[in-house]
Each structure stands twice: as C-alpha cells, then as structure tokens.
Design an enzyme around this catalytic site. Sequence first.
Site: not given
Ligand code: AMP
Length: 396
Positions: A35, A198, A354, A377
């Site tokens: 950054r 999620k 991120g 975000g």
């Molecule tokens: P996000 O911040 O929503 O982009 O989520 C990123 C996180 O999702 C990372 O830390 C990954 O380890 C986690 N992630 C990716 N695939 C999976 C999975 N199949 N089960 C649990 N966590 C996951």
Amino acid sequence: MKTIDSINFKGKRAIIRVDFNVPLNDKYEITDETRINATIPTIKKILTDGGSVILMSHLGRPKNGPEEKFSLKHLIPTLNKKLNTSVIFASDCIGTETKLLAENLIGGQVLLLENLRFYKEEAKGDKAFSEKLAQLADVYVNDAFGTAHRAHASTTIIARFFPNTKVFGYVMANEIASINKVLLDTKKPFTAILGGAKVSDKIGIIENLLQKVDHLIIGGGMMFTFIKAMGGEIGSSLVEIDLINTANDILSKAKQMGVSIHIPSDAIIADNFNNEANKKEVASFAIEQGWMGLDIGTKSRENFKKIILDSATILWNGPMGVFEMDNFAEGTKTIAMAVAGATTKGAYSLIGGGDSVAAINKYDLAQNVSYVSTGGGAMLEFMEGKVLPGIKAILD
Ligand code: AMP
C-alpha cells in the site's frame, strides 16, 4: 477524471488521504509494503512540482484514542527511505502545533499526521474535524482506494472544503480506470472467477456481474452452498444454509440470462481443517460426513484453465481453496497461472480483494496480470455497481 496531473503543485500544500493501513509485526516493522509503494508516485509528483505534502491515514482499528501499536510513527523509517527525505511527524492529526508544522512546510517537505482514527470524529464523518484537517492545506488529494467506500471525514467530508481544488491521486485514478475497463469497456468473452469463504460477502457482486459476464466460475468455500442448493452431499464443508435459496435464485437467473455458471465437479477433501489432514479427491456432489472440501479437484482445474485461457476480460476475486495450506493450494495456483497466461495472450485481467492478491503474490505473478487492486471492500462495492462516497466527493 480530475487527477493530480491537472495541477502544478509549486508553492502549494497538498493534503493526501493515503491508505497506510499496513500490517506490522511485534517489532512494529512493516510486513507488507504494497500500500505504501502504490502511493509513492503520487507523493513524488507533488514534491517534484515543488509542492509540499501532508500525509494522513488510519492504521488498524483503535478503540479509544491513541494506542502505541496503531501509531503511524512506525512508518517513518520506511517513508524516509522510499521518499529519500526526512519526514516530519505530527503526533496529533489536528491542533495548533500541527497547524504550525503545516504552515511552515516548504516545497519538497513531507509531514505525516498521526492516525486519524485516534479521533472518533474520523469514522463519524464529523464536519468540524474535517474542516480542521482541511485548514492544513491548499489542495485535497484522495489516493486511498481501500477506504473509498467509507464516508469518513478524511475520505469524503473533507472534500467539501476544497470545491475547486480536490483531485484523485494516481492509485485512485488507476483503480477507477481498471474497474471501468472491466465493467464498461468489456472485451468478450468476459469471465469472472469468484472464490473465498462466504457467498454472503459476494451476493451483490454476483448479481451485478450476471448482467455482464459470459462465464462465472465459482470456487472456494462458497461453492458448497451452491452444491448443497443443487442437491449435493457436502459432508462438513463450509456452507451458509440461510443462503441456499439465494444460491438457487442466482443459478436460475444465470440460466435466464445465458450466463454459464461453472461449479466445480470435483474437490480435494480432508478429514480435518489442517495441512497435514488425510486428503482425497472425490466428486464434489458426494462428500461423505466427517470430510470437508478444501480445494477444487483436478478436472475442475483443467476445465477452468481452458475457459480462462479463452477469455478476453478476466476478473478474479477470492481463492479457489484454502491456499494458505500448501496441500490445498493447487486449485488457486492453477487459476493464478491461467490468469497470467491469458494476460500474456492479450486478455485484460483484474485481480481484486485481499486474498486473491495474496495468492497472486504467493506465486510471484503480480507482474503478469493487468492490474492488481489495492482495495478489498471498496473494490467489491464498486463491482456491485455502488457509487463510492470517496469517489463521488471528488467528482461532485
Ligand atoms: P474471502 O475473504 O471471503 O475472499 O475468503 C478467503 C478465505 O477463504 C481464505 O482464507 C481461504 O482459506 C478461505 N477458503 C477458501 N476455500 C475454502 C474452503 N473450501 N473451505 C474453507 N475456507 C476456504
């Protein structure tokens, strides 16, 4: 777009909202300078013109006033090195002393203000606080894309006090240009790859993207909510039960709109959320109890790779699996390499959020894609089609 290129800063004081919310270790050393590096060209342009610079940012989430671990003074050695100067530090971001420091600045000098969030007024978008910050300078520059989705004092409200002298820095200008290139000036076929933990974080972006993309690839933890919605057995994989209906709606909307949604047909599953867990590859719709999907399988990787390599515009947000654990990183690595390969063939690729940025850096491919966004975000909200207050404040 009103950028710093439209102003000659000679003899002027510019207050720049930067995003210096960088990670620090126990010794207060910066562990990722991305950054800071991003905004150096903006600072240098103003200094080279003969102007002086006042830098303001937040760092972390201080709860109740000043806290040592959130002090921006920890950034001084790094800034001195990168700007080849001796940065002056104001231990309060407003107040008489700070005003004096600002007024005494001469061309080429840099003043760094203490963490804006040591004042609650910052996040509240307080007008009087914004005015005090505004009084420090002649020109307001917003270069903090990472906080452009917040209507805070330093990102949005302050702009009112600079009706004719508010502009974007290069980071903001590049972020806006690259997102517009993907959403408005789209070369087809357009493939969006969404992953991460999620679905709930990504519903807005999926709905907006359905109107624009040809292919939507879904991986990561969020794929299991879709698989469950389609009647699959997902064992103990990550799932958001309350979003099953939403996932079904998305699937039928995609069908109506002629968008191909690609849900992985196979997965690497583990008997534990652990790099050393037992693992095997199975059909993603038939995961037995006690096992969880932590990566996409080999067939899906090959399939997604082909789609990506045939695309002219690519947006990637979120990893395909738990890439932080090496045994479940292959899916994410394959995607990262395919995006880089498509870019070499002439596609425009934007990486945002991120964790996909961390993934592209892990495989040392940041130079091989078209643009890596600095905003998590903010990038998601922009992609959802929302007007970001920090951007609007400059354009108004
Ligand atoms: P996000 O911040 O929503 O982009 O989520 C990123 C996180 O999702 C990372 O830390 C990954 O380890 C986690 N992630 C990716 N695939 C999976 C999975 N199949 N089960 C649990 N966590 C996951």
